[in-house]
Write a protein that holds these residues in place. Structure first.
Motif, PDB file in Angstrom:
ATOM      1  N   VAL A  14     -18.647   0.439  11.573  1.00 59.07           N
ATOM      2  CA  VAL A  14     -17.854  -0.228  10.535  1.00 59.07           C
ATOM      3  C   VAL A  14     -18.780  -0.960   9.566  1.00 59.07           C
ATOM      4  N   PHE A  15     -19.816  -1.601  10.104  1.00 60.56           N
ATOM      5  CA  PHE A  15     -20.773  -2.295   9.246  1.00 60.56           C
ATOM      6  C   PHE A  15     -21.491  -1.310   8.321  1.00 60.56           C
ATOM      7  N   MET A  16     -21.816  -0.133   8.836  1.00 58.49           N
ATOM      8  CA  MET A  16     -22.476   0.886   8.014  1.00 58.49           C
ATOM      9  C   MET A  16     -21.570   1.321   6.864  1.00 58.49           C
ATOM     10  N   ALA A  17     -20.296   1.544   7.141  1.00 56.41           N
ATOM     11  CA  ALA A  17     -19.347   1.911   6.082  1.00 56.41           C
ATOM     12  C   ALA A  17     -19.246   0.775   5.058  1.00 56.41           C
ATOM     13  N   TYR A  18     -19.199  -0.446   5.539  1.00 60.37           N
ATOM     14  CA  TYR A  18     -19.162  -1.622   4.655  1.00 60.37           C
ATOM     15  C   TYR A  18     -20.388  -1.643   3.740  1.00 60.37           C
ATOM     16  N   ARG A  19     -21.563  -1.417   4.308  1.00 58.43           N
ATOM     17  CA  ARG A  19     -22.803  -1.443   3.515  1.00 58.43           C
ATOM     18  C   ARG A  19     -22.807  -0.341   2.463  1.00 58.43           C
ATOM     19  N   TYR A  20     -22.341   0.851   2.843  1.00 56.77           N
ATOM     20  CA  TYR A  20     -22.297   1.968   1.899  1.00 56.77           C
ATOM     21  C   TYR A  20     -21.359   1.650   0.733  1.00 56.77           C
ATOM     22  N   TYR A  21     -20.160   1.220   1.038  1.00 49.89           N
ATOM     23  CA  TYR A  21     -19.204   0.919  -0.026  1.00 49.89           C
ATOM     24  C   TYR A  21     -19.631  -0.290  -0.852  1.00 49.89           C
ATOM     25  N   SER A  22     -20.304  -1.239  -0.217  1.00 49.29           N
ATOM     26  CA  SER A  22     -20.848  -2.381  -0.976  1.00 49.29           C
ATOM     27  C   SER A  22     -21.910  -1.911  -1.967  1.00 49.29           C
ATOM     28  N   GLN A  23     -22.713  -0.951  -1.545  1.00 47.01           N
ATOM     29  CA  GLN A  23     -23.738  -0.392  -2.439  1.00 47.01           C
ATOM     30  C   GLN A  23     -23.091   0.335  -3.614  1.00 47.01           C
ATOM     31  N   LEU A  24     -22.029   1.089  -3.329  1.00 48.37           N
ATOM     32  CA  LEU A  24     -21.301   1.744  -4.418  1.00 48.37           C
ATOM     33  C   LEU A  24     -20.770   0.709  -5.403  1.00 48.37           C
ATOM     34  N   LEU A  25     -20.193  -0.361  -4.877  1.00 47.01           N
ATOM     35  CA  LEU A  25     -19.654  -1.405  -5.759  1.00 47.01           C
ATOM     36  C   LEU A  25     -20.767  -2.052  -6.580  1.00 47.01           C
ATOM     37  N   LYS A  26     -21.910  -2.271  -5.959  1.00 46.89           N
ATOM     38  CA  LYS A  26     -23.056  -2.853  -6.668  1.00 46.89           C
ATOM     39  C   LYS A  26     -23.455  -1.963  -7.856  1.00 46.89           C
ATOM     40  N   LYS A  27     -23.481  -0.659  -7.623  1.00 47.19           N
ATOM     41  CA  LYS A  27     -23.809   0.274  -8.710  1.00 47.19           C
ATOM     42  C   LYS A  27     -22.722   0.269  -9.790  1.00 47.19           C
ATOM     43  N   LEU A  28     -21.469   0.236  -9.368  1.00 42.62           N
ATOM     44  CA  LEU A  28     -20.362   0.198 -10.328  1.00 42.62           C
ATOM     45  C   LEU A  28     -20.411  -1.077 -11.164  1.00 42.62           C
ATOM     46  N   LYS A  29     -20.778  -2.159 -10.536  1.00 46.68           N
ATOM     47  CA  LYS A  29     -20.867  -3.449 -11.236  1.00 46.68           C
ATOM     48  C   LYS A  29     -21.928  -3.402 -12.333  1.00 46.68           C
ATOM     49  N   LYS A  30     -23.026  -2.715 -12.076  1.00 48.05           N
ATOM     50  CA  LYS A  30     -24.119  -2.613 -13.051  1.00 48.05           C
ATOM     51  C   LYS A  30     -23.859  -1.559 -14.129  1.00 48.05           C
TER      52      LYS A  30
END
Length: 158
Positions: A108-124
């Protein structure tokens, strides 16, 4: 807004709740205590997918998911409001991840990290670019996320 919330519940939050039911192995008290976090995490994942797939959903399928957002004129302010909502969901979801049974925590933490990374890219990414391309996490970054997440998990730093 009610339609959006209902869609999120039926498309994402229930998946989190089904997984949580398995993770809790029949412990109803644990399930109930972790329920809000699982729902928030499912919501965050779905909203990231909506934002990432904005172009295909809007152009190809004539769909829009974010209420009160004019996707023909998506601007930085609208994008920021969507991202703040997702970040709030992630914050609540992470609280739940930290309390998951150990055997469920890493995945679950791995999925969280992946989606957080996607959001970080979307934010930029500028709003107009989000409308015209699909944002991805490169494979080398996925490998890095996996490695760092595993180290945190092994060191019990979640």
């Amino acid at each position: 807004m009610k339609t959006f919330d209902k869609y999120i519940l039926g498309s994402a939050q229930v998946v989190g709740l089904m997984c949580l039911r398995v993770f809790c192995k029949g412990d109803d008290a644990q399930y109930e205590s972790l329920r809000p976090g699982a729902m928030s995490l499912g919501s965050a994942f779905q909203k990231v997918n909506f934002l990432r797939d904005l172009k295909a959903d809007f152009d190809d399928l004539n769909r829009t998911y974010f209420p009160n957002t004019d996707l023909d004129n998506l601007d930085e302010n609208s994008k920021e409001n969507i991202i703040i909502d997702i970040e709030n969901d992630f914050s609540e979801g992470l609280k739940g991840i930290k309390l998951l049974p150990i055997e469920a925590k890493f995945g679950v933490f791995m999925a969280y990290r992946y989606y957080s990374q996607l959001l970080k890219k979307l934010k930029k990414t500028p709003a107009l670019e989000i409308k015209n391309t699909r944002i991805r996490v490169p494979n080398y970054k996925k490998a890095e996320l996996l490695t760092r997440s595993y180290v945190k998990y092994q060191l019990n730093l979640l």
